[in-house]
Scaffold this motif. Structure first.
Motif, short mmCIF file in Angstrom:
data_model
loop_
_atom_site.label_atom_id
_atom_site.label_comp_id
_atom_site.label_asym_id
_atom_site.label_seq_id
_atom_site.Cartn_x
_atom_site.Cartn_y
_atom_site.Cartn_z
N ASP A 1 -14.23 -49.63 -11.48
CA ASP A 1 -12.20 -49.17 -10.98
C ASP A 1 -12.09 -48.85 -12.19
O ASP A 1 -11.66 -50.06 -13.02
N PRO A 2 -11.48 -47.34 -12.43
CA PRO A 2 -10.89 -47.14 -14.20
C PRO A 2 -9.13 -48.02 -14.14
O PRO A 2 -8.65 -48.39 -13.18
N PRO A 3 -9.01 -48.61 -15.43
CA PRO A 3 -7.13 -49.08 -15.44
C PRO A 3 -6.48 -47.30 -14.23
O PRO A 3 -7.25 -46.29 -14.54
N GLY A 4 -5.57 -48.16 -13.58
CA GLY A 4 -4.82 -47.55 -12.38
C GLY A 4 -3.67 -46.91 -13.46
O GLY A 4 -3.47 -47.97 -14.87
N PRO A 5 -2.72 -46.82 -12.66
CA PRO A 5 -0.71 -46.11 -14.63
C PRO A 5 -0.20 -47.51 -14.25
O PRO A 5 -0.61 -48.79 -13.43
N ARG A 6 0.38 -47.86 -15.21
CA ARG A 6 1.23 -48.97 -16.18
C ARG A 6 2.62 -48.83 -15.70
O ARG A 6 3.14 -47.95 -15.42
N ALA A 7 2.47 -50.15 -15.17
CA ALA A 7 4.17 -49.82 -14.09
C ALA A 7 5.47 -49.61 -15.73
O ALA A 7 6.23 -49.35 -15.43
N ASP A 8 5.30 -50.14 -16.64
CA ASP A 8 5.86 -49.31 -17.45
C ASP A 8 6.04 -48.52 -18.24
O ASP A 8 6.84 -48.29 -19.66
N GLY A 9 4.72 -47.51 -18.00
CA GLY A 9 4.41 -46.30 -18.50
C GLY A 9 4.43 -46.32 -20.44
O GLY A 9 4.54 -45.63 -20.45
N ASP A 10 3.56 -47.67 -20.88
CA ASP A 10 3.14 -47.71 -21.63
C ASP A 10 1.64 -46.31 -22.41
O ASP A 10 0.84 -47.54 -21.69
N TRP A 11 1.92 -45.12 -22.25
CA TRP A 11 1.06 -44.90 -22.10
C TRP A 11 -0.81 -45.41 -23.67
O TRP A 11 -1.65 -45.13 -23.22
N ARG A 12 0.39 -45.98 -24.59
CA ARG A 12 -0.51 -46.42 -26.27
C ARG A 12 -0.99 -47.50 -25.57
O ARG A 12 -2.42 -47.28 -25.98
N ALA A 13 -0.68 -48.42 -24.90
CA ALA A 13 -1.42 -50.21 -23.84
C ALA A 13 -2.38 -49.02 -23.12
O ALA A 13 -3.55 -49.86 -23.13
N GLY A 14 -2.15 -47.77 -22.45
CA GLY A 14 -2.98 -47.85 -21.49
C GLY A 14 -4.40 -46.77 -21.57
O GLY A 14 -5.41 -47.19 -21.43
N LEU A 15 -3.95 -46.22 -22.53
CA LEU A 15 -4.91 -45.43 -23.34
C LEU A 15 -6.08 -46.59 -24.07
O LEU A 15 -7.29 -46.19 -24.02
N GLU A 16 -5.68 -47.82 -24.59
CA GLU A 16 -6.42 -48.99 -25.12
C GLU A 16 -7.25 -49.55 -24.14
O GLU A 16 -7.84 -49.30 -23.86
N GLU A 17 -6.12 -49.77 -23.14
CA GLU A 17 -7.03 -50.73 -21.53
C GLU A 17 -8.08 -49.35 -21.69
O GLU A 17 -9.59 -49.88 -21.08
N TRP A 18 -8.46 -48.07 -21.32
CA TRP A 18 -8.79 -47.16 -20.63
C TRP A 18 -10.53 -47.19 -21.64
O TRP A 18 -11.11 -47.14 -21.55
N CYS A 19 -10.28 -46.83 -23.08
CA CYS A 19 -11.07 -46.99 -23.91
C CYS A 19 -12.15 -48.65 -23.78
O CYS A 19 -13.25 -48.32 -24.08
N HIS A 20 -11.05 -49.56 -23.97
CA HIS A 20 -11.82 -50.61 -23.85
C HIS A 20 -12.78 -51.00 -22.53
O HIS A 20 -13.95 -51.40 -22.15
N SER A 21 -12.21 -50.51 -21.67
CA SER A 21 -13.06 -50.29 -20.03
C SER A 21 -14.30 -49.14 -20.38
O SER A 21 -14.96 -49.67 -19.47
#
Length: 266
Positions: free
Chosen positions: A93-113
């Motif tokens: 499972d790739p990272p899902g949408p963040r509840a806080d809408g923080d696109w930067r944190a979401g993209l960093e999480e995606w890169c690490h995954s």
């Protein structure tokens, strides 16, 4: 020749292969023990244990205890097998949408995954890709990354370009990391020892007159290993070095969106 009669591109054919759009109708009767999924799983086991170089139709058939010709009833060629392996290797499972809408944190999480996925199966980065993802697993990862990029304020075309840049950087970084680790093992050294020896060898040939910037790099011991406790952003372990680059890319996206006045760039 009509459009329907024209030969399909490799990318279009891969989509049909990965989604089973050309699979023959299932015959009545007991489910056969050998199937496309079983063949692909066996190939994954071989690649995980012995490397992608060990994968062949003959090797996989031996693993399964069938004749090589039996495999061709389910997979047309080794090329098709590799395409199926790449998408299956991306299950999870790739990272899902963040509840806080923080696109930067979401993209960093995606890169690490993505890095974790590649490091789990480093043979994936050694394969040639015929195009963008076309299978169900690959498209889920693509969707996850694009979602965060579009959330930054980029339009979808710009988001695709940035996802390609990030994906290529992550894949190439893991490939280089894996190659260096393999080279170190063949000489009985650790990657840290290899980098140290490289730095020492450069000091014997690099002069400030001919290579002033490389000389500065050596003077500041950029290639020398540093204690983790003293590591700062952009130094230390490979993950930290990638974090530095990823964050600078995100800085660039944020700055571009803000200066272009795109909605969502605040």
């Amino acid at each position: 020749m009509t459009t329907e009669d024209a030969p399909k591109s490799r990318m279009a054919r891969d989509v049909e292969l990965l989604w089973g759009l050309e699979s023959p109708p299932r015959r009545r009767g007991p489910k056969p023990r050998l199937s496309r999924e079983v063949v692909v799983r066996a190939a994954l086991d071989v690649a995980d244990a012995e490397g992608i170089e060990a994968v062949s139709m003959q090797r996989v058939s031996k693993e399964l205890g069938y004749t090589t010709m039996s495999l061709y009833r389910h997979v047309d060629s080794k090329e098709d097998l590799l395409v199926l392996m790449i998408d299956t290797a991306m299950e999870g499972d790739p990272p899902g949408p963040r509840a806080d809408g923080d696109w930067r944190a979401g993209l960093e999480e995606w890169c690490h995954s993505v890095l974790e996925l590649y490091r789990h199966r480093p043979w994936v980065v050694r394969l040639s890709f015929s195009g963008p993802p076309g299978g169900p697993n690959g498209l889920r990862w693509m969707e996850s990354g694009l979602r965060e990029l579009v959330g930054s304020g980029l339009d979808v075309g710009e988001a695709v370009q940035m996802l390609l840049l990030l994906s290529s950087a992550l894949r190439e970084s893991v490939r280089l990391e894996t190659d260096m680790a393999d080279a170190a093992r063949t000489t009985g050294n650790t990657p840290v020892e290899v980098e140290r020896d490289y730095s020492r060898s450069l000091r014997r040939v690099v002069t400030e007159e001919e290579f002033p910037t490389i000389a500065l790099m050596l003077h500041e011991q950029v290639l020398e290993p540093r204690p983790t406790a003293q590591a700062t952003e952009g130094t230390g372990e490979p993950t930290h070095e990638l974090d530095f680059g990823i964050r600078r890319v995100l800085d660039g996206i944020e700055s571009y969106v803000r200066t272009s006045g795109t909605i969502g760039g605040a």
